[in-house]
Each structure stands twice: as C-alpha cells, then as structure tokens.
Write an enzyme that holds these catalytic residues in place. Structure first.
Site, short mmCIF file in Angstrom:
data_model
loop_
_atom_site.label_atom_id
_atom_site.label_comp_id
_atom_site.label_asym_id
_atom_site.label_seq_id
_atom_site.Cartn_x
_atom_site.Cartn_y
_atom_site.Cartn_z
N SER A 327 0.82 -1.21 0.00
CA SER A 327 0.00 0.00 0.00
C SER A 327 0.85 1.26 0.00
O SER A 327 1.59 1.52 -0.95
CB SER A 327 -0.94 -0.06 1.21
OG SER A 327 -1.89 0.95 1.18
N LYS A 352 -0.52 -4.00 -3.63
CA LYS A 352 -1.85 -3.45 -3.35
C LYS A 352 -1.93 -2.06 -3.96
O LYS A 352 -1.33 -1.12 -3.45
CB LYS A 352 -2.11 -3.38 -1.84
CG LYS A 352 -3.47 -2.79 -1.50
CD LYS A 352 -3.66 -2.67 -0.01
CE LYS A 352 -5.00 -2.01 0.30
NZ LYS A 352 -5.05 -0.60 -0.16
#
Length: 442
Positions: A327, A352
């Site tokens: 992320s 991600k």
C-alpha cells in the site's frame, strides 16, 4: 527484546491489515468520514432502530463510492432488496449478512468492521490510543505478561515501569490466564481514568502502581546512527504510515543529519501501509522534484501528487522492502525508485494498488470501501504485481528463521538485506569521494 526488532515483529503480524485513516478523502488510503444516508420515508420507517439500519448504511456507501461501477457484475440493487427483506435477530446476524454481501464484490479491501475492530483500526491509523503507554508480550517460558518497554513520556515511563517487569494483576484481576488482547483491553480506558497494576520485578517484592490514562502518541518511526566501516549511516525503520508518521520521519532525518550521517537506509519491510497523504509527505522529504503518485476514482477523476522542492536531504538512500511492504509503502518505494532517488533492495512488494475510504457507522461499527486505484509515476498497475527491487536479495529459510528467532539481528550485519544496503552505500560514498579533488579528500 530490541526495540527495532519488537516493532518489526508487530508490523509483520499486522501485514495484511490495511488499517488507515484520515480526515482527507482521496488524500488517504483510508479516510474517516461521517456517514450520511438519504432514506425515503417508507424505508426509514421500516428499518429505523433495527439491525437493518447498519445494513442499509453499508449498502448506500458501497453504491455511492465503490470503485467498480459494475459491482463485479453483481446486481447491487437486487442485493439491497434481499438484505432488507431478511429479519435479523441481532446485530451479529446483520454483520454476517453484510460480510457475505461484500464478499460478492470480489475486493478483499472492501470490508466490514465490527465495533471492536473499528476501534482498533482508528487507534492504529490515528497513531494514538488512550492508555498508559506500555508494550506487552507473553513470556512463552512461563506464560506471564511482561512489559517489553514503556513508551517515552508516557504515564508508565513517568511512573518508573521498566522493560522486563511482569504485570501480575490489572485492577486486582490476575493476568496469568489473560491473552495480550484481553490485557490490553483491561489497561485501555477513557483519558483521565485510573488503572491499578501490580508489578513483579526481579529482586523486589511485588508492588502496586496506579496510573492515570492519557492520550498516547504511538511511534511509527524508529531510528539510530550506525557506524559502518568508517561511515555514519542513518537507519530508519518505518512501521506504518499513521497520522503522526510524517512528523516523526522529519525528526528522524533532521536528527541523523545533525549527527553527520553520510547516507540513509530506510527500512519498509513488513510495513502494511497507511495514509496516502502521509506517504506523499514523507516522499517529499526525500525527493526534491518529480511525480510521486496519481489516483483514479470511479468517475475517472485523476489526482496527481508531486514533490514540492522541500526535500530535507539529498544524501544517498537505500530502501529495504519485502513481500509484506504494501500500500503506502509501495507508493513511497515506487516514487523513490522511479525518480532514481534511491536504490531499492530486497524482494518484490505485496502488490496493493487501491485506495480505501473508511466510514463510521451508526452503531459504532465501520466500513472500508475501495474508492480509487493508484499508480506510481510510470503509470504501471502494481495491483497483485508489486514493485520489483533494483537489487533482489532473497533470504534463505535458514536466514528467515534466524531473524525470526533472533529479532535483535534485524538491521545488523547478520541481516543480509541490511548488509547489502550498507555495501551499496559504501560503494556509492567511495565513488563520490574518488571524484572529488585530492585536496578535499586528504
């Protein structure tokens, strides 16, 4: 247990928890927003003061915000009718129906959080909690609750709690059968209230300590100055991108620069991510110019974030990543790599590439919903693919076991990925000194 090692282990346990929060909507991987749902009168009358209230709140948010306007080929309006047609005996039954419905969207990051999960998420992503400021562990040899360390300037530290202290009782309740989660829950509470801990310390009789709970800022950044082959290297471990991570990172860079660090190792291994805007702020501390990240929402709206010419240092930088760097970690690593600001070392990141918004619901539960996709400066889609390091350094099973069972070795010469980072910095600094005039290098 070493402070860096303990934080590393904690972050590994959290690696799949994409726990993020911010008051800024598209500026964060997760953004806390108040929920406002427009009901027509007939539906409102039917679901008011029942578990169906939360069910419909969830449906409305997903309907308005989910990044895939086709809802993974699910008839989302039909889903609402089916959800509201059911009679729920309690909230738990409604929660189960919500989770089943969200699963049909095919997005693991759009998920429902019960009140306890939501409280835990908000504490983590805000970088704050209400408590006394101690890290706990269970001593596996005797199953006792042990203080790993008191946080700096916390009520526990000010009261003299020490690493290695055993907590025998919490408000007169024995801890011998408590889990970490149960002990933490017993210690946490409203700011200004008190908790009584009975402490066992080697060589002393047991004693009681009464602590007043306070709002505790959790450290997201650990750092130190290492001396490696005559070079001063600033080692910075970033565990997650909380709301306080940027200010803590700024302090780390400035202090290590004042101590004459000649280069930096930024360790993002095991970092599950956090706030998008936090990653942008931190990237700007390292990057003088260049694009950082762009996001695209369900309407095709594009937001771009770039460096602002206010980098805190231009010293050589190596970034460590692994399969649990996800992320916001991937945003930072991708920006530094693609702008050729840093050499990225380790293994491919998690992959991600989506942005979530987190909503509080009327009963104290919460909802995380994917609202956008993000892209590094190159525009490539990293979702499910990850970012490949510049220099691949895999760990053997033996090395992984060694670091796992001896976490104090993380960030030392016995850590192969860290050792490779130091080697890269040493070569870079040697080449830089060789290019300088002889009068300067004497």
């Amino acid at each position: 247990m070493n402070h860096f090692a303990n934080r590393f282990n904690l972050s590994k346990k959290l690696r799949f928890r994409n726990c993020k929060a911010s008051s800024l909507r598209l500026l964060a991987i997760f953004a806390f927003t108040s929920v406002f749902t427009a009901y027509n009168n007939s539906i409102e009358a039917a679901i008011e003061d029942s578990p169906k209230t939360v069910v419909d709140e969830v449906w409305q948010i997903v309907n308005n915000e989910f990044v895939d306007r086709g809802f993974n080929r699910v008839d989302w309006r039909q889903q609402r009718q089916e959800l509201l047609r059911k009679n729920y005996t309690d909230n738990a039954e409604a929660y189960q129906a919500i989770r089943h419905s969200l699963k049909s969207l095919g997005d693991p990051y759009t998920r429902f959080l019960d009140p306890d999960e939501f409280e835990q998420l908000t504490s983590q992503t805000s970088g704050e909690l209400s408590g006394v400021g101690i890290r706990l562990a269970i001593d596996e040899s005797n199953n006792q609750l042990v203080v790993v360390e008191p946080l700096v300037d916390s009520p526990a530290a000010e009261a003299g709690i020490e690493s290695g202290d055993r907590i025998v009782k919490i408000d007169n309740r024995p801890t011998e059968l408590m889990s970490i989660e149960q002990a933490s829950q017993a210690i946490k509470g409203e700011v200004g209230t008190e908790v009584n801990l009975q402490i066992a310390r080697q060589g002393e009789p047991n004693f009681d300590v009464v602590l007043e709970r306070a709002q505790i800022e959790l450290p997201s950044v650990d750092y130190r100055l290492d001396s490696e082959n005559g070079n001063k290297v600033g080692y910075i471990k970033l565990d997650e991108f909380s709301s306080h991570a940027a200010e803590q990172m700024q302090q780390a860079i400035e202090e290590l620069s004042e101590k004459q660090a000649s280069g930096f190792v930024l360790d993002l291994r095991g970092n599950p991510g956090g706030l998008l805007f936090s990653s942008v702020e931190i990237a700007r501390m390292w990057l003088e110019k260049g694009e950082i990240v762009s996001t695209i929402d369900r309407q095709g709206g594009n937001q771009e974030f770039s460096a602002n010419g206010k980098a805190l240092t231009d010293l050589p930088l190596v970034v460590l990543v692994d399969g649990y760097s996800a992320s916001a970690s991937e945003i930072l690593a991708g920006a530094l790599k693609e702008n050729q600001r840093a050499t990225v070392v380790g293994t491919k990141t998690y992959g991600k590439g989506t942005v979530q918004s987190v909503h509080s619901l009327s009963d104290g539960s919460g909802l995380a919903v994917t609202i956008a996709r993000y892209y590094p400066p190159s525009g490539i889609d990293i979702n499910h693919k990850g970012i490949a390091p510049d220099i691949q350094v895999d760990l053997t099973m033996e090395e992984q076991t060694n670091l796992s069972t001896n976490p104090t070795l993380i960030g030392t010469k016995d850590d192969p990925q860290y050792a490779r980072a130091i080697s890269i910095l040493r070569d870079y600094l040697f080449e830089s000194s060789e290019s300088l005039p002889a009068a300067v290098t004497k």
